[in-house]
Motif scaffolding. Structure first.
Motif: not given
Ligand SMILES: Cc1ncc(COP(=O)(O)O)c(C=O)c1O
Length: 437
Positions: A95-123
């Protein structure tokens, strides 16, 4: 339409659930928050047997329709293996490889369950990486409901807004920690000069700028030409990280999301909704050097259910489906959305209704705006909208079997057929004629 069973269930729900719903967004429903029996493709059936052509589509996740067979099969195949190993699976690597293949900025990724949580992680990653406290957000953009970011989403009162160059901080909810906005800076969107001035004064204290690349959550407003590029330049000049909240735009505006569509690459982005085709999954993705803050032992990113097996199976299947054949599946949503946008505009003209369609084919806003109104480019200029007329239109459509969001945002999926579009436009014509009469 009869809604007797929904009404009975709603009454029962209200005894055990505040407001009878599990997200406040669902309170705005007509004639009561409805209960649904099942979905198929772009259609939904409520418990009273009423059928709807659906343009809510889960508020975005169901980009591949309500029942994407390959995703269902992939999730089903994993169910007998246990849901949460609290360890790693090969699925999450894929799943992470696919994100890194498709999304221009994505060199690495971490998963959460909701958008709110991932926003917290990004900030958090941005603050940890830069060592700076402040974050700039924009009026009308929605980044989830947590205390640290849910400010100045929909401040309707002019006095409470304050001047555009220095909006007054306004928490979005009662009960929010009043200090949680202390390090937030707020500006109207689409005005680069205001950002430049703010950066000149505070640039060295700002960790990140966060925005949706298209302002989907309030009136479907597109970035003005050069605006996202200008944000990118300002950020580079001041060592500030640019975060695109692509919870809605990700995989929808194009396979690589808004960043690919608009050609501006952020440092980090937040993905959710279409990512898992309806499974509870979100991700923060971006530059490897920034993402590596999560391994320095000081910056915490966690979550019991992160990368759980069914969510990862759904994510891999959804992304494989989207990327197959050079994005053929997504082109269906763009084609249906284009036909709808054009059809709606033609009907507005035919019925002499001040109906405005704003946005892009897979996600657009339909609202009533006086003909002589100045262009809508940000939250404040959007307030010329006749929100009461919007609500009447929404109710009229719903009574006729077309379901869009109460705020007038339409989500188009790859499952909306030419027949769905045609039927929708017939219903819109009937609704507009009735409202006009
Ligand atoms: C742009 C954007 N960011 C963040 C969120 C929050 O996501 P969630 O509801 O999954 O917490 C949403 C939800 O609609 C959103 O549209």
């Amino acid at each position: 339409m009869i809604h007797d069973r929904s009404k009975a269930l709603y009454e029962r729900a209200c005894r055990v659930t505040p407001g009878g719903v599990h997200s406040n967004v669902r309170l705005a429903a007509t004639p009561v928050p409805l209960f649904y029996e099942r979905g198929e493709g772009a259609h939904l059936w409520d418990v009273d047997g009423n059928e709807y052509i659906d343009y809510v589509m889960g508020q975005g996740p169901m980009l591949l329709g309500h029942t994407p067979r390959p995703v269902i099969e992939a999730v089903r195949a994993e169910l007998d293996k246990g849901f949460v190993p609290a360890g790693q699976t090969e699925l999450e690597v894929r799943a992470a490889e696919l994100i890194c293949e498709l999304v221009p900025c994505a060199e690495m990724t971490r998963f959460n369950c909701t958008g709110s949580e991932a926003v917290m992680a990004a900030v958090r990653a941005a603050r940890a990486y830069t060592g700076r406290p402040k974050v700039l957000r924009f009026e009308g953009h929605y980044h989830g409901w947590h205390d640290g970011i849910a400010w100045n989403y929909s401040v309707l009162d002019k006095e409470a807004q304050g001047p555009p160059e220095a909006p007054l901080p306004q928490a979005s909810s009662a009960g929010q920690d009043p200090a949680s906005g202390d390090h937030l800076l707020v500006l109207p969107w689409n005005d680069l000069a205001l950002v430049e001035d703010l950066f000149a004064a505070h640039g060295s204290e700002i960790a990140a700028v966060i925005c949706e690349p298209m302002m989907c959550n309030w009136c479907g407003i597109l970035p003005l030409p050069g605006y996202l590029e200008g944000l990118r330049r300002c950020c580079d000049r001041h060592g500030v990280l640019l975060i695109f909240d692509e919870v809605i735009t990700g995989f929808r505006l194009s396979l690589g999301g808004g960043q690919e569509y608009f050609g501006v690459t952020p440092d980090l982005c937040v993905l959710a909704k279409a990512l898992g085709a309806g499974m509870a999954v979100s991700a923060v993705a971006g530059r490897a050097d920034v993402m590596r803050v999560f391994v320095d032992g000081k910056t915490v990113h966690a979550g019991t259910y992160n990368a759980n097996r069914p969510a990862m199976a759904g994510t891999v299947a959804a992304l494989e489906m989207l990327r197959a054949d050079g994005g053929a599946e997504l082109r269906k949503a763009h084609a249906a959305g284009t036909a709808l946008m054009e059809g709606l505009r033609a009907l507005a003209e035919e019925t002499a209704t001040p109906l405005v369609v704003r946005g892009l084919p897979p996600v657009f806003q339909v609202s009533f705006v006086p003909e002589d109104a100045p262009p809508i480019v940000d939250f404040r200029s959007s307030l010329v909208t006749d929100f009461e007329a919007d609500r009447r239109f929404w109710r009229a459509l719903h009574e006729r079997g077309v379901r869009c969001t109460a705020r007038g945002l339409w989500f188009v999926s790859t499952a909306h057929s030419a027949e769905d579009v045609e039927k929708t436009l017939e219903i819109v014509r009937d609704a507009l004629m009735t409202l006009r009469g």
